[in-house]
Motif scaffolding. Structure first.
Motif, short mmCIF file in Angstrom:
data_model
loop_
_atom_site.label_atom_id
_atom_site.label_comp_id
_atom_site.label_asym_id
_atom_site.label_seq_id
_atom_site.Cartn_x
_atom_site.Cartn_y
_atom_site.Cartn_z
N THR A 1 -5.11 -10.53 -0.17
CA THR A 1 -4.14 -9.65 -0.80
C THR A 1 -4.90 -8.61 -1.60
N TYR A 2 -4.46 -7.39 -1.55
CA TYR A 2 -5.13 -6.29 -2.24
C TYR A 2 -4.22 -5.72 -3.31
N THR A 3 -4.84 -5.24 -4.39
CA THR A 3 -4.08 -4.62 -5.47
C THR A 3 -3.86 -3.16 -5.12
N SER A 4 -2.67 -2.69 -5.31
CA SER A 4 -2.37 -1.30 -4.97
C SER A 4 -2.96 -0.37 -6.03
N PRO A 5 -3.28 0.86 -5.65
CA PRO A 5 -3.85 1.81 -6.61
C PRO A 5 -2.93 2.08 -7.81
N GLU A 6 -1.63 2.02 -7.60
CA GLU A 6 -0.71 2.26 -8.70
C GLU A 6 -0.83 1.15 -9.75
N GLU A 7 -0.97 -0.08 -9.28
CA GLU A 7 -1.12 -1.20 -10.21
C GLU A 7 -2.41 -1.08 -11.01
N ASP B 1 -4.05 1.72 -11.76
CA ASP B 1 -3.86 2.78 -12.75
C ASP B 1 -3.05 2.29 -13.94
#
Length: 169
Positions: free
Chosen positions: A16-22, A24
């Motif tokens: 699972t990868y963390t989204s760029p929005e999270e 930021d």
């Protein structure tokens, strides 16, 4: 038996990868938290105008790890680090060298002393070298002397041979 039964190990899970929005959002929250901590520390560090304690210890302003800030510990063996002001630092006092630095300096001095003694011919190795050199010089002089004698003998023999061949004719 390991978790997940016989074949349900952790290595086969889906990543699972963390989204760029999270990311930021987390960074912004961290910056805001740091700003708030600095503001609260800045307010706590300002001395009261009536106290008049200019040279107070900075132990209260040090950032402590874990629960160290919550619990006041009275350990006589614990050395508290006190920061010095620029005016308190004495440049005249000699710098304390570490053991390795001291040993390195002593090693260099011993090497320099040995080289001086060696060049003066006072060490055992220098004496042995000079004796060996004297033997080599003597051998070379003897070889030069022998070659010179052989050359003279050849010239004398050639001269005698030349005179005898001339006198026979």
């Amino acid at each position: 038996m390991p978790k997940g039964g016989k074949k349900g190990g952790h290595k086969g899970r889906m990543r699972t990868y963390t989204s760029p929005e999270e990311i930021d959002a987390q960074m912004k929250a961290e910056k805001e938290r740091k700003k708030q901590e600095e503001e609260t520390e800045g307010a706590a560090q300002e001395p009261l105008p009536g106290s008049g304690s200019e040279d107070s210890d900075d132990d209260g302003s040090l950032k402590r790890k874990g629960v160290e800030g919550l619990i006041d510990i009275e350990n006589p063996n614990r050395v508290a680090t006190k920061s010095k002001k620029v005016t308190q630092i004495e440049l005249d006092e000699p710098k304390q060298l570490s053991r390795r630095e001291r040993e390195e300096i002593e090693k260099q001095k011993a090497k320099e002393h040995y080289m001086k003694m060696h060049l003066a011919g006072k060490t055992d190795q220098a004496k042995a070298d000079l004796a060996r050199l004297a033997i080599v010089r003597k051998q070379r002089e003897d070889a030069v002397r022998r070659k010179e004698e052989e050359r003279r003998a050849k010239e004398g023999a050639a001269a005698v041979k030349g005179v005898s061949s001339l006198s026979l004719k």
